[in-house]
Design a protein around this motif. Structure first.
Motif, mmCIF file in Angstrom:
data_model
loop_
_atom_site.group_PDB
_atom_site.id
_atom_site.type_symbol
_atom_site.label_atom_id
_atom_site.label_comp_id
_atom_site.label_asym_id
_atom_site.label_seq_id
_atom_site.Cartn_x
_atom_site.Cartn_y
_atom_site.Cartn_z
ATOM 1 N N ASP A 279 26.119 67.827 -2.666
ATOM 2 C CA ASP A 279 25.693 68.435 -3.757
ATOM 3 C C ASP A 279 26.232 67.581 -5.089
ATOM 4 N N ARG A 280 27.347 66.977 -4.824
ATOM 5 C CA ARG A 280 27.956 66.190 -5.959
ATOM 6 C C ARG A 280 27.722 64.558 -5.847
ATOM 7 N N SER A 281 27.997 64.116 -4.752
ATOM 8 C CA SER A 281 27.900 62.563 -4.489
ATOM 9 C C SER A 281 26.399 62.167 -4.478
ATOM 10 N N ALA A 282 25.555 62.684 -3.900
ATOM 11 C CA ALA A 282 24.186 62.460 -3.919
ATOM 12 C C ALA A 282 23.399 62.607 -5.034
ATOM 13 N N ALA A 283 23.933 63.590 -5.874
ATOM 14 C CA ALA A 283 23.633 63.674 -7.370
ATOM 15 C C ALA A 283 23.794 62.644 -8.008
ATOM 16 N N TYR A 284 24.941 62.145 -8.097
ATOM 17 C CA TYR A 284 25.485 60.945 -8.604
ATOM 18 C C TYR A 284 25.081 59.826 -8.325
ATOM 19 N N TYR A 285 24.760 59.580 -7.000
ATOM 20 C CA TYR A 285 23.964 58.382 -6.621
ATOM 21 C C TYR A 285 22.431 58.488 -6.977
ATOM 22 N N SER A 286 21.949 59.710 -6.958
ATOM 23 C CA SER A 286 20.419 59.643 -7.346
ATOM 24 C C SER A 286 20.305 59.062 -8.832
ATOM 25 N N ARG A 287 21.298 59.658 -9.570
ATOM 26 C CA ARG A 287 21.307 59.225 -11.126
ATOM 27 C C ARG A 287 21.621 57.960 -11.100
ATOM 28 N N TYR A 288 22.511 57.245 -10.475
ATOM 29 C CA TYR A 288 22.575 55.838 -10.279
ATOM 30 C C TYR A 288 21.329 55.099 -9.926
ATOM 31 N N ALA A 289 20.521 55.250 -9.180
ATOM 32 C CA ALA A 289 19.416 54.710 -8.673
ATOM 33 C C ALA A 289 18.454 54.925 -10.081
ATOM 34 N N ALA A 290 18.357 56.122 -10.443
ATOM 35 C CA ALA A 290 17.303 56.431 -11.454
ATOM 36 C C ALA A 290 17.673 55.451 -12.725
#
Length: 393
Positions: A279-290
């Protein structure tokens, strides 16, 4: 995906660190920070409730140094640092009742997350669900204009409050900015709304001071107009605030925490959760990629969705949407993300790539105020994959 309306007004809000829900987020993340400092492999799901003279912690914590972590002291220190530090505020750090109902993580969850213990060899996702990351080129922060400006207003107001420059300001406040878009581009600010807790002083004085601050913050954007409307404390009085006036809960400001309502949201909150929780880390990583995709000039807007099954390492799906602003086909970007060559969405890889277990130069409590995106202190905000993306695409 539907096309963006040719002309529309979009509004986003922000809330200050003194808002009851944000008090909870900061306490929860302060507990997380303490646990990770003791044991980087800590599993934390710490929820906080605040109310009239009350702070409650509940949830699951597994940490090798938990016996030396004083969650009550953490809560009182956070409340004091926010500014609830005197009796006249009705809720303050020395007076509230504290209750803790924290226990260890369920072994059924733990075996799916811990490497080598579940059905799969790799560290699995801490829960099922879908997460989103978003970026756009409207602002230097690469986040949408309304939420960026709402945050900027409250950051300046909080700075002024803490400096004592305006001595009647109290900790609880909210801001809201409405922006007119034409053809998907921000054109001007239609309205600015600020509700700020204060001492009992004349409303005209408050309005005069806060409109001036708002104009000072927003003027450099070039988006203010003579007919921009300002609403300051529109109920007429805001003296009683914070947890004395309204209860708060961890994770209740998920839109303030992300992109102000632009794009999609998977529903999961961030604060109080260790980064094994996707919920937290993948949302951060998705932002990182985007953000890297937009920073590379591959799209003006980019939203990434990723989904997981609890206990499994590899995402079930990755989806890319550039809202017809992409310079390359969405499918090509998606295949690059799925390959793991540049961005590896497996939970263990995310932790390592962003160094989420041993924060350096930042802490999780920092993310619990003014949103989790758009400030360079966080590792998911770096744009170090731009050249790799350009080369690959």
């Amino acid at each position: 995906m539907s096309k963006i309306l040719d002309e529309h007004v979009f509004t986003s809000e922000s809330v200050s660190p003194g808002h009851p829900d944000k008090v909870c987020d900061q306490i929860s993340d302060a507990v997380l920070d303490s646990c990770l400092a003791k044991d980087p492999k800590s599993r934390v799901a710490c929820e906080t409730l605040v109310g009239h003279n009350l702070v409650v912690n509940a949830g699951e914590i597994t940490c090798s140094g938990i016996d030396s972590i004083n969650t009550e002291k953490i809560a009182r220190d956070v409340v004091k640092e926010i500014g609830y530090d005197r009796k006249e505020l009705k809720f303050w750090h020395d007076s509230f009742e504290y209750i803790s109902r924290i226990h260890g993580q369920s072994p059924d969850i733990s075996q799916g997350v811990t490497e080598g213990e579940g059905l799969f060899d790799e560290q699995g996702a801490g829960d099922q669900g879908m997460m989103f990351g978003y970026a756009c080129n409207e602002t230097p922060e690469l986040i949408p204009t309304p939420i960026a400006l709402s945050h900027r207003l409250l950051m300046e107001l909080d700075k002024i409050r803490k400096s004592g420059k305006i001595d009647y300001l109290r900790p609880d406040s909210k801001s809201q900015v409405s922006v007119k878009y034409v053809g998907g581009k921000p054109q001007y600010i239609t309205t600015v709304l600020i509700s700020h807790q204060t001492n009992d002083v004349p409303l005209d004085k408050i309005r005069e001071d806060l409109v001036k601050i708002a104009k000072d913050v927003l003027e450099p954007t070039g988006l203010l107009r003579d007919d921009t409307e300002y609403y300051i404390n529109p109920t007429g009085k805001f003296v009683l605030g914070g947890p004395y006036a309204d209860a708060g809960l961890t994770g209740r400001k998920i839109i303030v925490d992300t992109y102000g309502g632009v794009g999609s949201h998977g529903g999961g909150a961030f604060s109080g959760k260790d980064p094994s929780k996707v919920d937290r880390s993948a949302a951060y990583y998705s932002r990182y990629a985007a953000k890297n995709i937009v920073a590379a000039g591959l799209a003006e807007k980019c939203e990434i969705q990723v989904s997981y099954a609890i206990g499994m390492a590899r995402p079930l799906s990755i989806n890319v949407e550039t809202y017809e602003t992409g310079k390359v086909d969405n499918v090509k970007i998606q295949k690059i993300l799925e390959s793991g060559q540049i961005f590896d969405f497996r939970p263990a890889a995310i932790l390592e790539d962003l160094n989420l277990l041993k924060p350096s130069g930042w802490s999780y409590i920092d993310s619990a105020k003014y949103g989790h995106f758009g400030r360079d202190m966080f590792p998911w905000e770096k744009t170090d994959k731009v050249e790799q993306l350009k080369k690959a695409l």
